[in-house]
Design a protein around this motif. Structure first.
Motif, mmCIF file in Angstrom:
data_model
loop_
_atom_site.group_PDB
_atom_site.id
_atom_site.type_symbol
_atom_site.label_atom_id
_atom_site.label_comp_id
_atom_site.label_asym_id
_atom_site.label_seq_id
_atom_site.Cartn_x
_atom_site.Cartn_y
_atom_site.Cartn_z
ATOM 1 N N TRP A 17 0.830 -1.202 0.000
ATOM 2 C CA TRP A 17 0.000 0.000 0.000
ATOM 3 C C TRP A 17 0.869 1.259 0.000
ATOM 4 O O TRP A 17 0.621 2.201 -0.760
ATOM 5 N N GLN A 21 0.737 4.052 -2.944
ATOM 6 C CA GLN A 21 -0.038 5.241 -2.615
ATOM 7 C C GLN A 21 0.836 6.485 -2.399
ATOM 8 O O GLN A 21 0.338 7.603 -2.473
ATOM 9 N N SER A 67 -8.299 11.137 -6.762
ATOM 10 C CA SER A 67 -8.256 9.759 -6.295
ATOM 11 C C SER A 67 -8.857 9.651 -4.909
ATOM 12 O O SER A 67 -8.924 10.631 -4.160
ATOM 13 N N GLY A 69 -9.358 6.374 -1.696
ATOM 14 C CA GLY A 69 -9.044 5.002 -1.329
ATOM 15 C C GLY A 69 -9.843 4.513 -0.142
ATOM 16 O O GLY A 69 -10.357 5.317 0.651
ATOM 17 N N LYS A 71 -8.945 2.051 2.785
ATOM 18 C CA LYS A 71 -7.874 1.271 3.397
ATOM 19 C C LYS A 71 -8.398 0.184 4.320
ATOM 20 O O LYS A 71 -7.737 -0.844 4.520
ATOM 21 N N SER A 80 -8.314 1.473 -4.254
ATOM 22 C CA SER A 80 -7.981 2.850 -4.609
ATOM 23 C C SER A 80 -8.539 3.116 -5.997
ATOM 24 O O SER A 80 -8.404 2.271 -6.892
ATOM 25 N N TYR A 99 -8.954 1.699 -11.205
ATOM 26 C CA TYR A 99 -8.880 1.342 -9.789
ATOM 27 C C TYR A 99 -7.755 0.349 -9.564
ATOM 28 O O TYR A 99 -7.297 -0.336 -10.478
#
Length: 247
Positions: A17, A21, A67, A69, A71, A80, A99
């Motif tokens: 992640w 990210q 964007s 997300g 989590k 995301s 995505y």
């Protein structure tokens, strides 16, 4: 979604992640982008970002996107989503959306993406997209996913992985050219003894076959290692619907 890429990455979900990210880390492994920057965030709104891609040494096209997300999801997965657009007149890619999904499995994470976009330039752009851009984007995404996998699994940095790929491609190309040149030297081969004249072409053919068809080295990123067709029917995540269109 028009394009689908999936990689099985044997790594910690949190680390995956972070490296996808964080824009500074993302731009290191993703071949599709030269630069990614988050813009100042407005409370209550999705994250806005700017991206740039160097198409040629003297040409860089830029665009913007938004964007969001998820989590923490009840099923343990993460998602995301983004929408993006480029106003640059030389950018064949006008706007699109996509995505990422992070699906934990027993020995790592299924990291997958689905995305699609609208090309510009009318009918000519549609042809260029079908036969050039879309295959290239699919390959670049898969290659980048495998480069990310090498970074997480083996500690091979994206920069080192790129040099590994360039070195292997150069070695394969030189071998192929050398073998083809050797096979074309009929008169020279005829001057050799019968046993040598038989053995040399055979070795050249074997070397040429290896250069063209042998699997890539384990330290070299390769698009072929990624799944390019979804194993089951897929749908875009709901969070994508919360993002307004880019223009």
């Amino acid at each position: 979604m028009g394009l689908y890429i999936e990689a099985h990455i044997r790594a910690d979900l949190d680390e995956l992640w972070a490296r996808t990210q964080d824009p500074a880390q993302h731009q290191r492994w993703d071949l599709r982008f030269t630069e990614i920057d988050y813009l100042p965030r407005v409370p209550g709104e999705p994250q806005h970002f700017r991206y740039a891609t160097r198409v040629l040494p003297f040409l860089t096209v830029a665009g913007t996107g938004i964007s969001a997300g998820e989590k923490e999801r009840p099923d343990g997965t993460r998602t995301s989503a983004l929408r993006f657009a480029s106003p640059h007149p030389l950018s064949l890619l006008a706007e699109g959306s996509g995505y990422w999904r992070y699906v934990p499995v027993s020995d790592g994470v299924r990291f997958l993406t689905g995305y699609d976009y609208r090309p510009r330039w009318g009918g000519l752009g549609a042809l260029a997209d079908r036969f050039v851009l879309r295959p290239l984007m699919g390959w670049a995404t898969a290659w980048s996913f495998d480069r990310l996998r090498l970074w997480l699994e083996r500690g091979i940095t994206p920069e080192r992985a790129r040099w590994n790929w360039l070195a292997e491609m150069t070695a394969r190309a030189l071998t192929a050219v050398g073998c083809a040149a050797g096979l074309s030297q009929g008169p020279v081969l005829d001057a050799l003894s019968p046993a040598v004249a038989f053995l040399v072409p055979l070795l050249l053919v074997v070397a040429l076959s290896l250069a063209l068809f042998a699997p890539p080295l384990a330290t070299t990123p390769a698009a072929r290692r990624c799944l390019r067709t979804p194993p089951t029917r897929v749908t875009a995540p709901r969070v994508l619907g919360t993002l307004g269109r880019q223009s």
